[in-house]
Design an enzyme around this catalytic site. Structure first.
Site, short mmCIF file in Angstrom:
data_model
loop_
_atom_site.label_atom_id
_atom_site.label_comp_id
_atom_site.label_asym_id
_atom_site.label_seq_id
_atom_site.Cartn_x
_atom_site.Cartn_y
_atom_site.Cartn_z
N GLY A 125 -15.99 3.24 -1.94
CA GLY A 125 -17.42 3.09 -1.68
C GLY A 125 -18.20 4.37 -1.55
O GLY A 125 -19.21 4.58 -2.23
N ILE A 126 -17.75 5.28 -0.68
CA ILE A 126 -18.44 6.55 -0.48
C ILE A 126 -18.20 7.47 -1.67
O ILE A 126 -19.12 8.10 -2.19
CB ILE A 126 -17.98 7.21 0.83
CG1 ILE A 126 -18.34 6.34 2.03
CG2 ILE A 126 -18.60 8.60 0.98
CD1 ILE A 126 -17.68 6.76 3.33
N ASP A 162 0.82 -1.21 0.00
CA ASP A 162 0.00 0.00 0.00
C ASP A 162 0.85 1.26 0.00
O ASP A 162 0.43 2.30 -0.49
CB ASP A 162 -0.89 0.01 1.25
CG ASP A 162 -2.34 -0.26 0.93
OD1 ASP A 162 -2.61 -0.92 -0.09
OD2 ASP A 162 -3.21 0.21 1.68
#
Length: 388
Positions: free
Chosen positions: A319-320, A137
């Site tokens: 998602g949001i 990441d």
């Protein structure tokens, strides 16, 4: 006539402390063969006692879909590892020595790295004849400019304990910035971009010419935006204050900031859909939580507009970011003087896929770009296979 070779596929594993997400993906076509999530690993009421059992369950699910890992064209297993520290910033072929070093990085990411290392060990034992590759990441942000990566603390301590801004969600930020350039039909090197990855975990980045120049998360994924259960930016003095006055230990404070803060801490709810219903019912705690979330997000957008000097694209993802039109609207409200104007009709349209939501005359293009970290990880794995 010989049978045609199956398209190559990569099994991507994303392990949490009590969950294991998986996707079998074709890196060349981008097609997903299978996807799923094993949850509640190790909980008393769960039928999945540990990650060994979880991974075996993954194989059962694939078999139920008539997918045989031995003959489906599997070329690698890709593992998402949250923290690579200073030493790991490229997709890395996993062996015992590398896994040992990843174990040593656990203090930098105690919530994320240990389950990833556990899953790596189990997966290598169950699939010993396939290359296992870690994708980090933190990798995309490895070359942040020193002014952005450096904390203003004692340099000796920072050097000894490898304290710097590492940044997270890098695989998503890299993928979305590339997809935005592709959507616009422009070279990524010609674009200055702001990427907003808004999910239960949330982060922002500024990307100049394809290279990150700022990001909101820091040494750990706790810094930056307000998140589902994490506080984001916080005066460090709060930790000492709670330790002295509330008599809380460091582990208790860290647990509170990671698991009982953010939207959950403010409103008792981290799911934005339920939070929206609470706001509609006039819940003042939910209204405040939403206002704090948006305020922090707008601060970062404004800061990154200044850092970049000239911005071409703002992209919402996760998602949001992909599904909540109100968050997108409120984040960019009143920014016409800064060159950002939304088209309300486009923004409210629930259609999926990459799309433009800015007005035609907006100097800054605003996009919604679905992220696909699994595909990005699979493609990074293939770059390692070419090199070995």
């Amino acid at each position: 006539m010989s049978a045609s070779r199956p398209n190559r596929v990569v099994l991507v594993l994303n392990s949490g402390s009590s969950s294991l997400k998986f996707q079998l993906v074709e890196p060349d076509s981008g097609m997903s063969r299978a996807t799923g999530n094993i949850e509640r690993i190790g909980e008393e009421s769960s039928s999945v006692p540990d990650h060994d059992a979880a991974l075996r369950r993954v194989f059962e699910i694939l078999a139920e879909d008539d997918i045989d890992l031995q003959s489906c064209g599997l070329v690698a297993v890709g593992h998402r590892v949250v923290h690579g520290g200073k030493d790991f910033y490229e997709p890395t072929l996993l062996n015992d020595a590398v896994i040992g070093k990843l174990d040593e990085l656990s203090p930098l990411a105690p919530l994320h790295n240990p389950p990833a290392v556990l899953c790596i060990r189990v997966a290598r034992a169950l699939l010993p004849d396939v290359p296992h590759i870690a994708v980090f990441d933190t990798a995309f942000f490895h070359q942040l400019p020193p002014a952005a990566a450096t904390y203003a603390i004692d340099r000796e301590l920072a050097d000894v304990w490898k304290i710097r801004r590492y940044g997270f969600h890098g695989t998503s930020h890299e993928y979305v910035s590339q997809q935005a350039a592709e959507f616009l039909g422009k070279p990524i090197g010609d674009l200055n971009q702001i990427v907003l990855h808004l999910g239960n975990g949330a982060s922002a980045s500024a990307v100049a010419g394809g290279r990150p120049v700022e990001t909101s998360m820091g040494l750990t994924p706790l810094e930056g935006l307000v998140m589902g259960t994490r506080s984001g930016d916080l005066d460090p003095g709060v930790i000492g204050y709670l330790w002295r006055t509330a008599k809380l230990g460091v582990d208790e404070i860290e647990s509170m900031l990671n698991h009982r803060s953010g939207m959950l801490g403010l409103a008792g709810e981290r799911d934005f859909r339920r939070l929206r219903a609470m706001i509609d019912d006039g819940d003042p705690a939910a209204e405040l939580a939403y206002d704090v979330f948006i305020h922090r997000l707008r601060k970062y957008v404004g800061a990154y507009l200044a850092v970049l000097g000239h911005t071409d694209v703002v992209s919402f993802t996760a998602g949001i970011g992909e599904h909540d039109a109100a968050v997108r609207r409120d984040t960019l409200a009143g920014m016409a003087e800064l060159g950002i104007s939304l088209d309300e009709r486009r923004n409210a349209c629930p259609s999926g896929g990459a799309r433009r939501i800015s007005a035609d005359d907006s100097p800054v293009t605003v996009l919604v770009i679905p992220t696909n970290e699994e595909l990005a990880i699979a493609r990074h794995c293939c770059s390692v296979l070419v090199a070995v």
